[in-house]
Design a protein around this motif. Structure first.
Motif, PDB file in Angstrom:
ATOM      1  N   VAL A  17       0.791  -1.046   0.000  1.00  0.00           N
ATOM      2  CA  VAL A  17      -0.167   0.102  -0.039  1.00  0.00           C
ATOM      3  C   VAL A  17       0.879   1.133  -0.004  1.00  0.00           C
ATOM      4  O   VAL A  17       0.722   2.196  -0.597  1.00  0.00           O
ATOM      5  CB  VAL A  17      -0.794   0.066   1.251  1.00  0.00           C
ATOM      6  N   GLN A  18       2.058   1.095   0.773  1.00  0.00           N
ATOM      7  CA  GLN A  18       2.790   2.215   0.836  1.00  0.00           C
ATOM      8  C   GLN A  18       3.593   2.656  -0.637  1.00  0.00           C
ATOM      9  O   GLN A  18       3.619   3.927  -1.000  1.00  0.00           O
ATOM     10  CB  GLN A  18       3.902   2.130   1.866  1.00  0.00           C
ATOM     11  N   LEU A  19       4.068   1.760  -1.106  1.00  0.00           N
ATOM     12  CA  LEU A  19       4.911   1.641  -2.700  1.00  0.00           C
ATOM     13  C   LEU A  19       3.702   2.132  -3.621  1.00  0.00           C
ATOM     14  O   LEU A  19       4.103   2.880  -4.191  1.00  0.00           O
ATOM     15  CB  LEU A  19       5.512   0.260  -2.663  1.00  0.00           C
ATOM     16  N   VAL A  20       2.494   1.514  -3.334  1.00  0.00           N
ATOM     17  CA  VAL A  20       1.634   1.965  -4.528  1.00  0.00           C
ATOM     18  C   VAL A  20       1.148   3.495  -4.471  1.00  0.00           C
ATOM     19  O   VAL A  20       1.083   4.233  -5.544  1.00  0.00           O
ATOM     20  CB  VAL A  20       0.380   1.040  -4.404  1.00  0.00           C
ATOM     21  N   ALA A  21       0.992   4.089  -3.070  1.00  0.00           N
ATOM     22  CA  ALA A  21       0.668   5.386  -3.009  1.00  0.00           C
ATOM     23  C   ALA A  21       1.842   6.289  -3.566  1.00  0.00           C
ATOM     24  O   ALA A  21       1.589   7.445  -3.896  1.00  0.00           O
ATOM     25  CB  ALA A  21       0.671   5.563  -1.547  1.00  0.00           C
ATOM     26  N   GLU A  22       3.278   5.776  -3.561  1.00  0.00           N
ATOM     27  CA  GLU A  22       4.308   6.275  -4.091  1.00  0.00           C
ATOM     28  C   GLU A  22       4.420   6.300  -5.434  1.00  0.00           C
ATOM     29  O   GLU A  22       5.390   7.166  -6.223  1.00  0.00           O
ATOM     30  CB  GLU A  22       5.781   6.146  -3.420  1.00  0.00           C
ATOM     31  N   GLY A  23       3.441   5.631  -6.236  1.00  0.00           N
ATOM     32  CA  GLY A  23       3.531   5.529  -7.447  1.00  0.00           C
ATOM     33  C   GLY A  23       4.314   4.316  -8.232  1.00  0.00           C
ATOM     34  O   GLY A  23       4.536   4.110  -9.573  1.00  0.00           O
ATOM     35  N   ARG A  37      -7.855 -10.142   1.007  1.00  0.00           N
ATOM     36  CA  ARG A  37      -8.454  -9.293   1.978  1.00  0.00           C
ATOM     37  C   ARG A  37      -7.798  -8.239   2.692  1.00  0.00           C
ATOM     38  O   ARG A  37      -8.466  -7.187   3.102  1.00  0.00           O
ATOM     39  CB  ARG A  37      -9.295  -9.920   2.708  1.00  0.00           C
ATOM     40  N   ARG A  38      -6.596  -8.370   2.913  1.00  0.00           N
ATOM     41  CA  ARG A  38      -5.843  -7.536   3.561  1.00  0.00           C
ATOM     42  C   ARG A  38      -5.466  -6.477   2.852  1.00  0.00           C
ATOM     43  O   ARG A  38      -5.070  -5.070   3.504  1.00  0.00           O
ATOM     44  CB  ARG A  38      -4.441  -7.969   3.973  1.00  0.00           C
ATOM     45  N   LEU A  39      -5.630  -6.502   1.492  1.00  0.00           N
ATOM     46  CA  LEU A  39      -5.463  -5.277   0.662  1.00  0.00           C
ATOM     47  C   LEU A  39      -6.837  -4.085   0.591  1.00  0.00           C
ATOM     48  O   LEU A  39      -7.906  -4.746   0.551  1.00  0.00           O
ATOM     49  CB  LEU A  39      -5.154  -5.401  -0.732  1.00  0.00           C
ATOM     50  N   PRO A  40      -6.625  -2.906   0.650  1.00  0.00           N
ATOM     51  CA  PRO A  40      -7.732  -1.816   0.755  1.00  0.00           C
ATOM     52  C   PRO A  40      -8.663  -2.170  -0.564  1.00  0.00           C
ATOM     53  O   PRO A  40      -8.036  -2.532  -1.810  1.00  0.00           O
ATOM     54  CB  PRO A  40      -7.063  -0.734   0.902  1.00  0.00           C
ATOM     55  N   ALA A  41      -9.884  -1.674  -0.676  1.00  0.00           N
ATOM     56  CA  ALA A  41     -10.675  -1.892  -1.748  1.00  0.00           C
ATOM     57  C   ALA A  41     -10.135  -0.842  -2.775  1.00  0.00           C
ATOM     58  O   ALA A  41      -9.821   0.227  -2.673  1.00  0.00           O
ATOM     59  CB  ALA A  41     -12.079  -1.275  -1.584  1.00  0.00           C
ATOM     60  N   GLY A  42      -9.972  -1.249  -4.093  1.00  0.00           N
ATOM     61  CA  GLY A  42      -9.507  -0.441  -5.187  1.00  0.00           C
ATOM     62  C   GLY A  42      -8.149  -0.370  -5.233  1.00  0.00           C
ATOM     63  O   GLY A  42      -7.481   0.404  -5.972  1.00  0.00           O
ATOM     64  N   PHE A  43      -7.631  -1.401  -4.302  1.00  0.00           N
ATOM     65  CA  PHE A  43      -6.067  -1.518  -4.774  1.00  0.00           C
ATOM     66  C   PHE A  43      -5.651  -1.844  -6.068  1.00  0.00           C
ATOM     67  O   PHE A  43      -6.154  -2.737  -6.919  1.00  0.00           O
ATOM     68  CB  PHE A  43      -5.529  -2.664  -3.826  1.00  0.00           C
TER      69      PHE A  43
END
Length: 219
Positions: A17-23, A37-43
């Motif tokens: 999640v942290q890496l995706v948020a950074e692009g 299921r540990r990943l947020p919706a729309g990951f």
């Protein structure tokens, strides 16, 4: 970067999640489909069900074009096998692995695979090592707030005092390896071409140190 993470537990999912948020382009692998299921919706990253050491699964995740591979499953054996596969078979440039048994750290070290063992700051350390890969910590203190890192000194500092590298409370030169010999620099010590320098640096200042060194390292 394209980062493949084997293990979608608490550490793997948080890092993803942290890496995706950074692009970054993130691909997750876990043998249990329920781990998704540990990943947020729309990951936006991809999820692949299977073993992290399976070549078929790795290739489906794009291992042949990966910039980094991180093994953070719940098993040391799975992590070492998948990390070795990524490093030796697919030549992934950055390979990191988490271990639970610190006695196995020597095995990874001999294979040239940096490891992270402390649960409390696993995600933080992996994130640092991915983004500051030319400044991989040699040693960490406390919970990772202060690090020792080594790097070749840029040529533009040749002939200048090493104290110019110091930033009060953030970065300090504590050792130089020069022509195979180690020395503790004095205030008047001048940098020489080829110096390998050890820095004591606060974890929050790694980016500042990297930017300082990148002027000539081109990383």
């Amino acid at each position: 970067m394209r980062v493949i993470i084997a293990g979608c537990g608490r550490v793997g999912s948080t890092l993803a999640v942290q890496l995706v948020a950074e692009g970054h382009d993130v691909r997750l692998i876990d043998r249990s489909g329920r781990a998704r299921r540990r990943l947020p919706a729309g990951f936006p990253g991809r999820f692949h069900e299977g073993n992290g050491y399976s070549r078929a699964v790795l290739e489906a995740a794009g291992i042949e074009h990966a910039d980094a591979f991180v093994a953070v499953t719940s098993g040391d054996n799975s992590n070492i096998v998948s990390a070795r596969t990524a490093k030796e078979t697919y030549r992934v440039p950055i390979v990191l692995a988490r271990i639970y048994d610190p006695r196995r750290a020597d095995i990874y070290r001999e294979l040239g695979i940096p490891t992270i063992a402390s649960v409390r700051w696993t995600v933080h350390r992996i994130h640092q090592m991915l983004l500051h890969r030319h400044l991989t910590p040699e040693l960490a203190f406390g919970n990772g707030e202060t690090l020792l890192v080594r790097s070749q000194l840029p040529d533009y500092l040749t002939g200048r005092r090493l104290t110019e590298c110091d930033v009060d409370g953030e970065i300090r030169v504590v050792e130089i390896t020069r022509a195979g010999r180690s020395l503790v620099p004095a205030h008047s010590t001048l940098a020489e071409r080829g110096d390998l320098v050890t820095f004591a640096v606060s974890a929050t200042s790694l980016g500042r140190l990297r930017g300082f060194l990148d002027k000539e390292l081109g990383t």
